[in-house]
Design a protein around this motif. Sequence first.
Motif, mmCIF file in Angstrom:
data_model
loop_
_atom_site.group_PDB
_atom_site.id
_atom_site.type_symbol
_atom_site.label_atom_id
_atom_site.label_comp_id
_atom_site.label_asym_id
_atom_site.label_seq_id
_atom_site.Cartn_x
_atom_site.Cartn_y
_atom_site.Cartn_z
ATOM 1 N N PRO A 4 -5.311 -14.836 16.942
ATOM 2 C CA PRO A 4 -5.685 -13.766 17.876
ATOM 3 C C PRO A 4 -5.016 -12.416 17.652
ATOM 4 O O PRO A 4 -5.585 -11.386 17.979
ATOM 5 N N ARG A 5 -3.796 -12.412 17.107
ATOM 6 C CA ARG A 5 -3.078 -11.148 16.877
ATOM 7 C C ARG A 5 -2.531 -11.152 15.453
ATOM 8 O O ARG A 5 -1.900 -12.116 15.046
ATOM 9 N N VAL A 6 -2.761 -10.055 14.726
ATOM 10 C CA VAL A 6 -2.212 -9.906 13.382
ATOM 11 C C VAL A 6 -1.479 -8.570 13.349
ATOM 12 O O VAL A 6 -2.101 -7.503 13.426
ATOM 13 N N TRP A 7 -0.148 -8.636 13.270
ATOM 14 C CA TRP A 7 0.699 -7.449 13.345
ATOM 15 C C TRP A 7 1.413 -7.237 12.016
ATOM 16 O O TRP A 7 1.857 -8.197 11.383
ATOM 17 N N ALA A 8 1.545 -5.989 11.599
ATOM 18 C CA ALA A 8 2.121 -5.659 10.293
ATOM 19 C C ALA A 8 3.600 -5.309 10.415
ATOM 20 O O ALA A 8 4.006 -4.583 11.323
ATOM 21 N N HIS A 9 4.423 -5.814 9.461
ATOM 22 C CA HIS A 9 5.841 -5.512 9.418
ATOM 23 C C HIS A 9 6.228 -5.093 7.985
ATOM 24 O O HIS A 9 5.511 -5.420 7.050
ATOM 25 N N THR A 10 7.397 -4.521 7.753
ATOM 26 C CA THR A 10 8.077 -3.676 8.707
ATOM 27 C C THR A 10 7.676 -2.251 8.349
ATOM 28 O O THR A 10 8.015 -1.762 7.267
ATOM 29 N N VAL A 11 6.965 -1.618 9.244
ATOM 30 C CA VAL A 11 6.347 -0.316 9.002
ATOM 31 C C VAL A 11 7.360 0.788 9.296
ATOM 32 O O VAL A 11 8.015 0.771 10.341
ATOM 33 N N VAL A 12 7.493 1.753 8.373
ATOM 34 C CA VAL A 12 8.438 2.850 8.595
ATOM 35 C C VAL A 12 7.802 4.226 8.441
ATOM 36 O O VAL A 12 8.413 5.230 8.800
ATOM 37 N N THR A 13 6.578 4.312 7.911
ATOM 38 C CA THR A 13 5.934 5.615 7.729
ATOM 39 C C THR A 13 4.568 5.626 8.407
ATOM 40 O O THR A 13 3.920 4.579 8.549
ATOM 41 N N PRO A 14 4.105 6.812 8.810
ATOM 42 C CA PRO A 14 2.755 6.899 9.365
ATOM 43 C C PRO A 14 1.676 6.401 8.406
ATOM 44 O O PRO A 14 0.695 5.781 8.834
ATOM 45 N N ALA A 15 1.844 6.640 7.104
ATOM 46 C CA ALA A 15 0.843 6.191 6.137
ATOM 47 C C ALA A 15 0.747 4.670 6.102
ATOM 48 O O ALA A 15 -0.353 4.106 6.008
ATOM 49 N N GLN A 16 1.879 3.989 6.170
ATOM 50 C CA GLN A 16 1.858 2.527 6.215
ATOM 51 C C GLN A 16 1.154 2.037 7.478
ATOM 52 O O GLN A 16 0.348 1.099 7.435
ATOM 53 N N ARG A 17 1.474 2.648 8.587
ATOM 54 C CA ARG A 17 0.809 2.275 9.843
ATOM 55 C C ARG A 17 -0.688 2.453 9.753
ATOM 56 O O ARG A 17 -1.466 1.562 10.130
ATOM 57 N N ASP A 18 -1.115 3.607 9.252
ATOM 58 C CA ASP A 18 -2.544 3.905 9.207
ATOM 59 C C ASP A 18 -3.278 2.943 8.279
ATOM 60 O O ASP A 18 -4.415 2.535 8.557
ATOM 61 N N ARG A 19 -2.645 2.555 7.184
ATOM 62 C CA ARG A 19 -3.259 1.574 6.286
ATOM 63 C C ARG A 19 -3.424 0.232 6.995
ATOM 64 O O ARG A 19 -4.484 -0.396 6.917
ATOM 65 N N ALA A 20 -2.372 -0.221 7.682
ATOM 66 C CA ALA A 20 -2.450 -1.500 8.384
ATOM 67 C C ALA A 20 -3.566 -1.497 9.417
ATOM 68 O O ALA A 20 -4.355 -2.453 9.514
ATOM 69 N N LEU A 21 -3.673 -0.430 10.173
ATOM 70 C CA LEU A 21 -4.715 -0.350 11.189
ATOM 71 C C LEU A 21 -6.108 -0.283 10.565
ATOM 72 O O LEU A 21 -7.061 -0.892 11.069
ATOM 73 N N SER A 22 -6.227 0.436 9.452
ATOM 74 C CA SER A 22 -7.535 0.557 8.806
ATOM 75 C C SER A 22 -8.023 -0.781 8.254
ATOM 76 O O SER A 22 -9.228 -1.010 8.142
ATOM 77 N N LEU A 23 -7.080 -1.678 7.941
ATOM 78 C CA LEU A 23 -7.440 -2.999 7.423
ATOM 79 C C LEU A 23 -7.662 -4.017 8.537
ATOM 80 O O LEU A 23 -8.002 -5.166 8.269
ATOM 81 N N GLY A 24 -7.443 -3.592 9.780
ATOM 82 C CA GLY A 24 -7.755 -4.456 10.914
ATOM 83 C C GLY A 24 -6.565 -5.054 11.629
ATOM 84 O O GLY A 24 -6.751 -5.804 12.599
ATOM 85 N N CYS A 25 -5.346 -4.775 11.183
ATOM 86 C CA CYS A 25 -4.183 -5.253 11.928
ATOM 87 C C CYS A 25 -4.177 -4.599 13.309
ATOM 88 O O CYS A 25 -4.592 -3.438 13.462
ATOM 89 N N ASP A 26 -3.721 -5.339 14.308
ATOM 90 C CA ASP A 26 -3.789 -4.810 15.672
ATOM 91 C C ASP A 26 -2.417 -4.749 16.341
ATOM 92 O O ASP A 26 -2.309 -4.819 17.563
ATOM 93 N N GLY A 27 -1.377 -4.592 15.538
ATOM 94 C CA GLY A 27 -0.038 -4.397 16.056
ATOM 95 C C GLY A 27 0.851 -3.867 14.948
ATOM 96 O O GLY A 27 0.631 -4.160 13.768
ATOM 97 N N ILE A 28 1.869 -3.072 15.307
ATOM 98 C CA ILE A 28 2.745 -2.427 14.336
ATOM 99 C C ILE A 28 4.188 -2.769 14.675
ATOM 100 O O ILE A 28 4.680 -2.455 15.764
ATOM 101 N N ILE A 29 4.877 -3.430 13.738
ATOM 102 C CA ILE A 29 6.285 -3.765 13.881
ATOM 103 C C ILE A 29 7.070 -2.763 13.036
ATOM 104 O O ILE A 29 6.890 -2.695 11.819
ATOM 105 N N THR A 30 7.937 -1.979 13.688
ATOM 106 C CA THR A 30 8.512 -0.823 13.011
ATOM 107 C C THR A 30 9.997 -0.656 13.297
ATOM 108 O O THR A 30 10.474 -0.950 14.397
ATOM 109 N N ASP A 31 10.722 -0.164 12.287
ATOM 110 C CA ASP A 31 12.115 0.232 12.470
ATOM 111 C C ASP A 31 12.228 1.622 13.076
ATOM 112 O O ASP A 31 13.332 2.046 13.428
ATOM 113 N N ALA A 32 11.118 2.340 13.172
ATOM 114 C CA ALA A 32 11.160 3.736 13.607
ATOM 115 C C ALA A 32 10.045 4.036 14.606
ATOM 116 O O ALA A 32 9.156 4.846 14.343
ATOM 117 N N PRO A 33 10.062 3.406 15.791
ATOM 118 C CA PRO A 33 8.990 3.648 16.755
ATOM 119 C C PRO A 33 8.915 5.098 17.223
ATOM 120 O O PRO A 33 7.825 5.625 17.469
#
Length: 291
Positions: free
Chosen positions: A242-271
């Motif tokens: 039900p939930r696929v979250w990406a780790h460990t995201v530290v840049t906006p570009a990494q976040r945007d890639r994860a979301l574009s591929l369908g991940c629906d959560g962001i695990i980050t050292d830099a919220p």
Amino acid sequence: MVTLIASTGLAAVVSVVSLTLTGGHAGGPPLEWGAGPLTVDSLPRVPYVAHRGGAREVPENSMSGLMAAFRRGTAQVLDFDTRVLRDGTPVVFHDATLNRTTFLGGEVRGLDAGEWRNVRLRPRDRLPGSWRAERPPTVAEVLDRLGGRIVLMLEAKDPHGLDRLASLIRARGLTRSVFVNTNDPEVARRVHDLGLLSQLWRSARQLRTDRPGLWRSYVDVLDVDIGARDADLTRAVRSGIPRVWAHTVVTPAQRDRALSLGCDGIITDAPGRLARHPVRGPGTVTAAPGR
């Protein structure tokens, strides 16, 4: 055996503070709950998780860091790691040894609860802001201080302590408020069988050969490495978990890639950093969530 890590003049300049841990008490819920605990049902469509409290912005796995991340409101989930002491006490700590993040050396499992009170975290010099040395908390203290006020995610670094963790979570009525994370599918199954929310993290290397669909009956969150190939992340997203979250995201570009591929959560050292940068995708620009 625990050894002191010496540094010239260090003891003279370190201010050691005791934590005043309010909220929560044995046998009852934290006073901040109000009508009831916050649960995973309250999470937004794309939650942000402060990994180790947001380790590029606050001292990792510290009470002050977790509280700062909570008050800043740039994450809807707070993540921390857990280890088990010699006497079975679960504590908030990442490494098997004290050396990297405290003023002491030796194995965490060599200490008991009384000795744990003498451990002090050593904040990294490059962290923004001003941080003082402090005692790393126990898991019970974090659950009492923050449980029910925000969704929590704890990693069971020592799976033999899982039953004790489950008891702490259940006693506080937090079974729908805390994800229990592991890298082992069989431990994730145990978490599920204990009536808790299970989270399974997988490295980029593991994802190359994983068949995530096999875990969908007992994994609530699949936690995938942002360094994985597009095809592997896509397979995870389509697994039925039900939930696929990406780790460990530290840049906006990494976040945007994860979301574009369908991940629906962001695990980050830099919220905080991600919150300052809007999400960018094909034809859309939206703000990163805050509270």
